[in-house]
Design an enzyme around this catalytic site. Structure first.
Site, PDB file in Angstrom:
ATOM      1  N   CYS A 155       3.413  -5.237   6.320  1.00  0.00           N
ATOM      2  CA  CYS A 155       3.037  -4.819   4.967  1.00  0.00           C
ATOM      3  C   CYS A 155       4.219  -4.173   4.259  1.00  0.00           C
ATOM      4  CB  CYS A 155       1.876  -3.827   5.014  1.00  0.00           C
ATOM      5  SG  CYS A 155       0.290  -4.608   5.353  1.00  0.00           S
ATOM      6  N   HIS A 169       0.824  -1.209   0.000  1.00  0.00           N
ATOM      7  CA  HIS A 169       0.000   0.000   0.000  1.00  0.00           C
ATOM      8  C   HIS A 169       0.853   1.251   0.000  1.00  0.00           C
ATOM      9  CE1 HIS A 169       0.713   0.674   4.321  1.00  0.00           C
ATOM     10  NE2 HIS A 169       0.441  -0.607   4.513  1.00  0.00           N
TER      11      HIS A 169
END
Length: 130
Positions: A105, A89
């Site tokens: 992440c 992201h």
């Protein structure tokens, strides 16, 4: 879901803090990334893109787009009340790219995640290496 029939693939190099997108053998994108900390590392392995989300606040912590991967954190049982899915992201802290700062992440610049969202189909293979 299974890996799609596409010439694209992503390679995430944790130690080098780089994400590279290949179209067959050619590198079409090479971007700095942030990855997980020692306590919440980004797990290695072979995964694929399973979903593309548009967070409500494109200027927020996840940027304008977030891909979910087929893998999960190896250290967290949940994240924000949900399954600890690994994602790629954007970020509202681009100054942290190149560091080990996430919960597992892979963070990229908002420009990079926007390019990825326009370029990559779901099912694109993702290999996370040392």
């Amino acid at each position: 879901m299974k890996a799609s029939q596409t010439g694209y693939r992503l390679v995430v190099a944790r130690k080098d803090h780089r994400l590279r997108v290949y179209d067959k053998q050619a590198v079409v994108l090479d971007e700095p990334i942030a990855v997980g900390t020692g306590d919440t590392p980004t797990p290695g392995g072979k995964f694929y893109l399973t979903e593309l989300l548009q967070p409500r606040n494109p200027a927020g912590a996840y940027g304008p787009y977030a891909f979910g991967l087929s893998g999960f954190s190896t250290t967290l049982e949940s994240f924000e009340g949900r399954a600890p899915v690994i994602g790629i992201h954007g970020t509202n802290q681009p100054n942290l790219l190149g560091q080990d700062v996430s919960h597992g992440c892979i963070r990229v610049s908002n420009d990079a995640i926007t390019r990825l969202a326009r370029l990559l189909p779901l099912g694109t293979p993702v290999e996370i290496v040392v």
